[in-house]
Design a protein around this motif. Structure first.
Motif, short mmCIF file in Angstrom:
data_model
loop_
_atom_site.label_atom_id
_atom_site.label_comp_id
_atom_site.label_asym_id
_atom_site.label_seq_id
_atom_site.Cartn_x
_atom_site.Cartn_y
_atom_site.Cartn_z
N ARG A 60 45.06 86.45 -32.41
CA ARG A 60 45.70 87.37 -31.68
C ARG A 60 44.84 86.65 -30.33
N GLN A 64 47.16 85.30 -26.96
CA GLN A 64 47.08 85.46 -25.61
C GLN A 64 46.51 84.49 -24.54
N THR A 67 50.05 82.48 -24.46
CA THR A 67 50.86 83.11 -23.51
C THR A 67 50.59 83.05 -21.79
N GLU A 68 49.27 83.18 -21.64
CA GLU A 68 48.83 83.07 -20.14
C GLU A 68 48.83 81.78 -19.78
#
Length: 182
Positions: A60, A64, A67-68
């Motif tokens: 996870r 994240q 994605t950033e």
């Protein structure tokens, strides 16, 4: 005080490996061994579950971060595409300061508009059709009403500000005035 014959003081006999399993001591020993096996299995499953939970938390966090990073590079791509447009605006301003003709300035601004539209096209941004279209609250924002004999009720008669879609998503609704029969 302790009677050697009392049940409390007598030692528990060790099971004979060759003895029949019908003996109560052998059954207890087998049950104890089964309990140990089940406890070991439980402990292994618990360790496996804890490792899986840690792996998921790490996954996870990685997602994240990715994605950033994707957001950052998506913005970078758009900015890189807009930099030549900014360069052309700066050239146009320099031309104004040097006394360029109005015709040359208009041509320069039109070229910049074309360049901006090209950048938007590459990002799948399209203008929303408005004037003459039926009012659609999904793509239009009504800012007023105008009496009109030319258009049927609830038809866009004036576009105050253009709206845009990116793919199938409305990123800015068109701001419009809507017709009403007088």
């Amino acid at each position: 005080m302790n009677d050697p014959q009392s049940p409390e003081s007598s030692p528990i006999p060790e099971p004979d490996p060759g003895a029949s399993t019908d003996v109560p001591g052998a059954e207890a020993s087998a049950e104890i061994e089964e309990i140990r096996k089940l406890q070991d299995e439980r402990d292994q499953l618990k360790d496996q579950m804890l490792r899986t939970m840690a792996d998921f938390q790490n996954y996870r966090k990685r997602m994240q971060q990715e994605t950033e990073t994707i957001r950052q590079y998506a913005s970078e791509k758009l900015v890189t595409m807009l930099l030549p447009v900014l360069d052309n605006f700066e050239r146009t301003l320099a031309s104004i300061e040097q006394g360029a003709s109005m015709e040359a300035l208009v041509d320069g601004v039109r070229a910049i508009e074309k360049q901006v539209r090209h950048v938007l096209d590459t990002q799948h941004v399209k203008r929303i059709a408005s004037v003459g279209e039926p009012f659609d609250p999904e793509v239009h924002e009504a800012l007023g009403v105008e009496p009109s004999d030319e258009y049927p009720d609830n038809t866009v008669v004036t576009q105050i500000e253009a709206g845009y879609r990116m793919g199938d998503r409305v990123i800015r609704p068109a701001r419009v005035k809507v017709s009403r029969k007088p």
